[in-house]
Design a protein around this motif. Structure first.
Motif, PDB file in Angstrom:
ATOM      1  N   ASN A  84      -6.380   8.151  -7.310  1.00 14.56           N
ATOM      2  CA  ASN A  84      -5.652   7.813  -8.072  1.00 14.56           C
ATOM      3  C   ASN A  84      -6.087   5.935  -8.174  1.00 14.56           C
ATOM      4  N   ASN A  85      -4.813   5.380  -8.886  1.00 13.56           N
ATOM      5  CA  ASN A  85      -5.105   3.971  -9.007  1.00 13.56           C
ATOM      6  C   ASN A  85      -5.775   2.971  -7.770  1.00 13.56           C
ATOM      7  N   LEU A  86      -5.144   3.486  -6.634  1.00 13.02           N
ATOM      8  CA  LEU A  86      -5.623   2.667  -5.630  1.00 13.02           C
ATOM      9  C   LEU A  86      -7.103   3.268  -5.126  1.00 13.02           C
ATOM     10  N   THR A  87      -7.591   4.019  -5.373  1.00 13.16           N
ATOM     11  CA  THR A  87      -9.161   4.363  -5.309  1.00 13.16           C
ATOM     12  C   THR A  87      -9.961   4.103  -6.604  1.00 13.16           C
ATOM     13  N   TYR A  88      -9.305   3.507  -7.449  1.00 11.33           N
ATOM     14  CA  TYR A  88     -10.043   3.019  -8.662  1.00 11.33           C
ATOM     15  C   TYR A  88     -10.363   4.300  -9.515  1.00 11.33           C
ATOM     16  N   LEU A  89      -9.491   5.350  -9.547  1.00  8.66           N
ATOM     17  CA  LEU A  89      -9.343   6.324 -10.581  1.00  8.66           C
ATOM     18  C   LEU A  89      -8.247   5.960 -11.442  1.00  8.66           C
ATOM     19  N   MET A  90      -8.210   5.549 -12.639  1.00 15.66           N
ATOM     20  CA  MET A  90      -6.958   4.900 -13.353  1.00 15.66           C
ATOM     21  C   MET A  90      -6.237   6.392 -13.990  1.00 15.66           C
ATOM     22  N   MET A  91      -4.953   5.957 -13.624  1.00 15.28           N
ATOM     23  CA  MET A  91      -4.202   7.325 -13.893  1.00 15.28           C
ATOM     24  C   MET A  91      -3.328   6.774 -15.255  1.00 15.28           C
ATOM     25  N   GLY A 109      -7.142   2.004  -0.698  1.00 15.42           N
ATOM     26  CA  GLY A 109      -8.421   2.866  -1.024  1.00 15.42           C
ATOM     27  C   GLY A 109      -9.198   3.561   0.196  1.00 15.42           C
ATOM     28  N   ILE A 110      -8.246   4.133   1.135  1.00 14.46           N
ATOM     29  CA  ILE A 110      -8.922   4.924   2.184  1.00 14.46           C
ATOM     30  C   ILE A 110      -8.632   6.569   1.978  1.00 14.46           C
ATOM     31  N   ASN A 111      -9.086   7.293   2.871  1.00 13.96           N
ATOM     32  CA  ASN A 111      -8.684   8.559   2.961  1.00 13.96           C
ATOM     33  C   ASN A 111      -7.645   8.579   3.840  1.00 13.96           C
ATOM     34  N   LEU A 112      -6.397   8.996   3.318  1.00 16.08           N
ATOM     35  CA  LEU A 112      -5.104   9.171   4.113  1.00 16.08           C
ATOM     36  C   LEU A 112      -4.721  10.316   4.901  1.00 16.08           C
ATOM     37  N   ILE A 113      -5.695  11.064   4.913  1.00 16.03           N
ATOM     38  CA  ILE A 113      -5.688  12.468   5.697  1.00 16.03           C
ATOM     39  C   ILE A 113      -4.591  13.148   5.336  1.00 16.03           C
ATOM     40  N   PHE A 154      -9.423  -7.012   1.662  1.00 16.20           N
ATOM     41  CA  PHE A 154     -10.248  -5.613   2.037  1.00 16.20           C
ATOM     42  C   PHE A 154     -10.681  -5.077   0.938  1.00 16.20           C
ATOM     43  N   LYS A 155     -11.937  -4.670   1.048  1.00 13.57           N
ATOM     44  CA  LYS A 155     -12.236  -3.749  -0.218  1.00 13.57           C
ATOM     45  C   LYS A 155     -11.858  -2.201   0.029  1.00 13.57           C
ATOM     46  N   VAL A 156     -11.850  -1.516  -0.989  1.00 12.14           N
ATOM     47  CA  VAL A 156     -11.596  -0.263  -0.997  1.00 12.14           C
ATOM     48  C   VAL A 156     -12.773   0.472  -0.354  1.00 12.14           C
ATOM     49  N   ARG A 157     -12.382   1.593   0.634  1.00 13.78           N
ATOM     50  CA  ARG A 157     -13.613   2.545   1.314  1.00 13.78           C
ATOM     51  C   ARG A 157     -13.831   3.589   0.357  1.00 13.78           C
ATOM     52  N   LYS A 158     -12.880   3.950  -0.406  1.00 20.05           N
ATOM     53  CA  LYS A 158     -12.937   5.081  -1.409  1.00 20.05           C
ATOM     54  C   LYS A 158     -13.020   4.743  -2.928  1.00 20.05           C
ATOM     55  N   ASN A 159     -14.161   4.583  -3.436  1.00 22.30           N
ATOM     56  CA  ASN A 159     -14.020   4.341  -4.900  1.00 22.30           C
ATOM     57  C   ASN A 159     -14.480   5.533  -5.898  1.00 22.30           C
ATOM     58  N   ASP A 160     -13.207   5.956  -6.312  1.00 18.01           N
ATOM     59  CA  ASP A 160     -13.347   7.049  -7.340  1.00 18.01           C
ATOM     60  C   ASP A 160     -13.580   6.606  -8.760  1.00 18.01           C
ATOM     61  N   SER A 161     -13.863   5.342  -9.189  1.00 20.55           N
ATOM     62  CA  SER A 161     -14.352   5.082 -10.468  1.00 20.55           C
ATOM     63  C   SER A 161     -15.420   5.603 -11.144  1.00 20.55           C
ATOM     64  N   GLY A 162     -16.064   6.255 -10.448  1.00 14.63           N
ATOM     65  CA  GLY A 162     -17.508   6.734 -11.044  1.00 14.63           C
ATOM     66  C   GLY A 162     -18.319   6.248 -11.215  1.00 14.63           C
ATOM     67  N   SER A 182       0.887  -1.319   0.017  1.00 19.51           N
ATOM     68  CA  SER A 182      -0.043   0.155   0.056  1.00 19.51           C
ATOM     69  C   SER A 182       0.984   1.088   0.054  1.00 19.51           C
ATOM     70  N   THR A 183       0.329   2.318   0.326  1.00 17.61           N
ATOM     71  CA  THR A 183       1.083   3.636   0.296  1.00 17.61           C
ATOM     72  C   THR A 183       0.428   4.681   1.208  1.00 17.61           C
ATOM     73  N   ALA A 184       1.619   5.219   1.789  1.00 17.89           N
ATOM     74  CA  ALA A 184       1.036   6.736   2.734  1.00 17.89           C
ATOM     75  C   ALA A 184       1.003   7.886   1.852  1.00 17.89           C
ATOM     76  N   SER A 185       1.540   7.751   0.563  1.00 15.38           N
ATOM     77  CA  SER A 185       1.803   8.943  -0.189  1.00 15.38           C
ATOM     78  C   SER A 185       0.344   9.357  -1.005  1.00 15.38           C
ATOM     79  N   GLN A 186      -0.161  10.563  -0.786  1.00 20.68           N
ATOM     80  CA  GLN A 186      -1.576  11.270  -1.423  1.00 20.68           C
ATOM     81  C   GLN A 186      -1.157  11.458  -2.745  1.00 20.68           C
ATOM     82  N   PHE A 187      -0.649  10.483  -3.804  1.00 20.52           N
ATOM     83  CA  PHE A 187      -0.792  10.945  -5.055  1.00 20.52           C
ATOM     84  C   PHE A 187      -1.919  11.410  -5.608  1.00 20.52           C
ATOM     85  N   ASN A 188      -1.662  12.440  -6.595  1.00 28.04           N
ATOM     86  CA  ASN A 188      -2.804  13.007  -7.246  1.00 28.04           C
ATOM     87  C   ASN A 188      -4.031  13.433  -6.212  1.00 28.04           C
TER      88      ASN A 188
END
Length: 545
Positions: free
Chosen positions: A88-95, A331-335, A490-498, A78-84
């Motif tokens: 991003n990919n981790l929240t299902y918005l394909m980069m 796929g979470i809010n990384l705050i 675990f499933k993503v909590r934040k789904n940005d795929s529209g 996983s990552t702690a970095s707030q890319f975009n």
């Protein structure tokens, strides 16, 4: 990166050499890269160097080509970095600008293959490179399969034979997989032919394999084992999509005189020098360990845990003042990103043979003995001839994995544990991310083999332990999770795929990028072969369960 026509690439290299040969630039290039103009073709460097590049290419541009897609989706990272901005990919918005590296890196490999073919033909005429070409074929298949397992259709068999209009066709994933198996069968035969020659035969060919081999140091028999093990891998991949072919190919592999990678001494590990994860993790802080793999290992009290991860350094994660192993849920809010989650556990890879993630002597994992035994366990579960005993295979898979990570002394007790299950996940930074006991996102599978279990429960046990043993091979782990549904993740909590990707069904593939759509590859054909929309929800050919 703009995808280029392979002809343009090869011509460009030739033009560079031609235009530079009258200047000091060409001589400087040769001095730096191949030891001087007089040595460019000496010691077969015109073949050896691109062969090495193909092997090193498996980790090239690793963050964008692999880590921020398949690695993350596998549940291992996983990552702690707030890319975009955290979308991003981790929240299902394909980069698009990330995922274009998948095919771009395949092109690097296939272009190097063409350079090798041309060098063999034009600069070393009359020399038999049967074993060298067989090794190259295996590496190309590995590369193409990793692309296909993310996108689906893949430009494989027709890469260097475009149509008259300059457009290059795709292979459907079904066709590609059958070609992978057939080509591996040919490679095995070719390797065995050279292996069985006398010391005075195929001398140049054997020399090239040895000089260029970053995995086995020129051991042709081990390359044949790798090819046959890959054949078994691909056979089981077809188990739901084409059961008849799956059985046929698996039984061929199980009966082959080439053998299989059944002991850690035969593991396929590329000696890459500096592993790119060494700086992605430890310098940039862009890669953390995944919450699912820590939940399983914590729950199982897995002795491999300190080899796979470092304890968290954030005091907020401590229990009774003691550092814990805790991953970040995908796929979470990384705050606030790294200031919030940067102190969670980092990935590690401290194997018995050395640190895979070393910045000096790193190793890139392609295939290990543990995977072979888990493949045999599944083959036995499916009733394939020659697979052996399910329980013995399963336990051998776990034992080989423990051996890989220097934990052999602990395996006997681990295999008798019939109680431990995946641990609940508690996120001390945000309780909304918790996965508590009784949640369907937590598996109830145990470790110890139980012949009385249903076949489905046996499959979950096999694949869950296989997934743990595959670490840190995220692409293969994600592929097997999609094929079988295991391990439970675990499933993503934040789904940005529209609305394109269903949260419960999870992402099934990585869409093609604009570079492919605008290239000389036949994108329209690829979409037709895909059999559904070009988005992350469409299942691949082998994803039929």
């Amino acid at each position: 990166m703009k995808i280029i026509n392979f002809k343009t690439y090869i011509i460009g290299v030739a033009v560079f050499f031609s235009a530079s040969s009258c200047t000091g630039d060409f001589e400087e290039f040769n001095q730096e890269k191949v030891g001087g103009p007089e040595n460019f073709y000496a010691d077969f460097k015109a073949i050896v160097d691109p062969m090495k590049s193909i092997q090193r290419g498996f980790q090239a541009d690793y963050q964008l080509a692999t880590n921020l897609n398949a690695d993350m989706y596998s549940g291992m990272f996983s990552t702690a970095s707030q890319f975009n901005g955290g979308t991003n990919n981790l929240t299902y918005l394909m980069m698009d600008g990330w995922n274009n590296r998948i095919i771009a890196r395949q092109q690097d490999t296939f272009n190097n293959s063409i350079i090798i073919d041309n060098a063999a033909k034009n600069n070393y005429p009359g020399i038999d490179f049967t074993a060298t070409f067989a090794v190259k074929k295996i590496l190309k298949i590995l590369t193409a399969s990793r692309v296909s397992d993310r996108h689906g259709p893949v430009v494989y068999s027709k890469y260097d034979t475009p149509n008259a209009n300059g457009i290059t066709d795709f292979d459907s994933q079904q066709d590609a997989y059958n070609k992978f198996v057939n080509d591996l069968t040919v490679a095995i035969s070719d390797l065995q032919k050279v292996q069985n020659t006398s010391a005075t035969q195929n001398v140049e060919d054997k020399s090239v394999v040895k000089k260029s081999d970053l995995i086995y140091g020129g051991d042709i028999a081990k390359w044949a084992k790798l090819a046959n093990s890959l054949k078994l891998r691909f056979a089981l991949r077809m188990s739901y999509a084409d059961p008849a072919k799956s059985k046929q190919y698996a039984e061929e592999a199980l009966a082959s005189s080439a053998g299989l990678i059944s002991d850690n001494a035969d593991n396929a590990l590329i000696n890459v020098g500096q592993h790119e994860l060494s700086f992605i993790i430890y310098s940039w802080g862009d890669c953390s360990i995944g919450a699912p793999i820590m939940a399983y290992m914590n729950g199982f009290k897995d002795p491999r845990l300190p080899a796979y991860a470092n304890p968290a350094t954030d005091p907020a994660t401590y229990i009774n003042g003691k550092p814990q192993y805790i991953g970040i849920r995908q796929g979470i809010n990384l705050i606030n990103g790294q200031p919030t989650y940067g102190g969670y556990s980092q990935p590690a890879a401290r194997a018995a043979s050395g640190d895979y993630f070393s910045g000096v002597n790193g190793k890139f994992k392609l295939f290990t003995a543990a995977e072979t035994w888990f493949l045999k366990a599944e083959a036995a579960l499916r009733g394939y001839s020659g697979a052996g005993d399910i329980q013995a295979n399963y336990q051998a898979g776990v034992s080989q994995s423990f051996g890989e990570w220097g934990k052999s002394a602990d395996v006997a007790a681990y295999l008798t544990d019939s109680v431990s299950t995946e641990a609940p996940y508690i996120d001390p930074k945000n309780s909304d991310n918790n996965v508590l006991a009784g949640d369907s996102q937590l598996s109830t599978i145990t470790i110890a083999w139980n012949n009385g279990d249903s076949n489905e429960k046996k499959l979950e046990r096999i694949i869950t332990q296989k997934w743990l043993a595959l670490y840190p091979d995220g692409p293969e782990a994600w592929t097997e999770q999609r094929r079988t549904g295991y391990p439970v993740l675990f499933k993503v909590r934040k789904n940005d795929s529209g609305g394109l990707i269903n949260t419960d069904q999870m992402i099934r593939r990585v869409p093609f990028t604009n570079d492919t759509k605008n290239s000389t590859f036949n994108y329209a054909q690829a979409v037709q072969q895909l059999g559904g929309p070009d988005n992350g929800a469409t299942k691949l050919w082998w994803d039929k369960k």
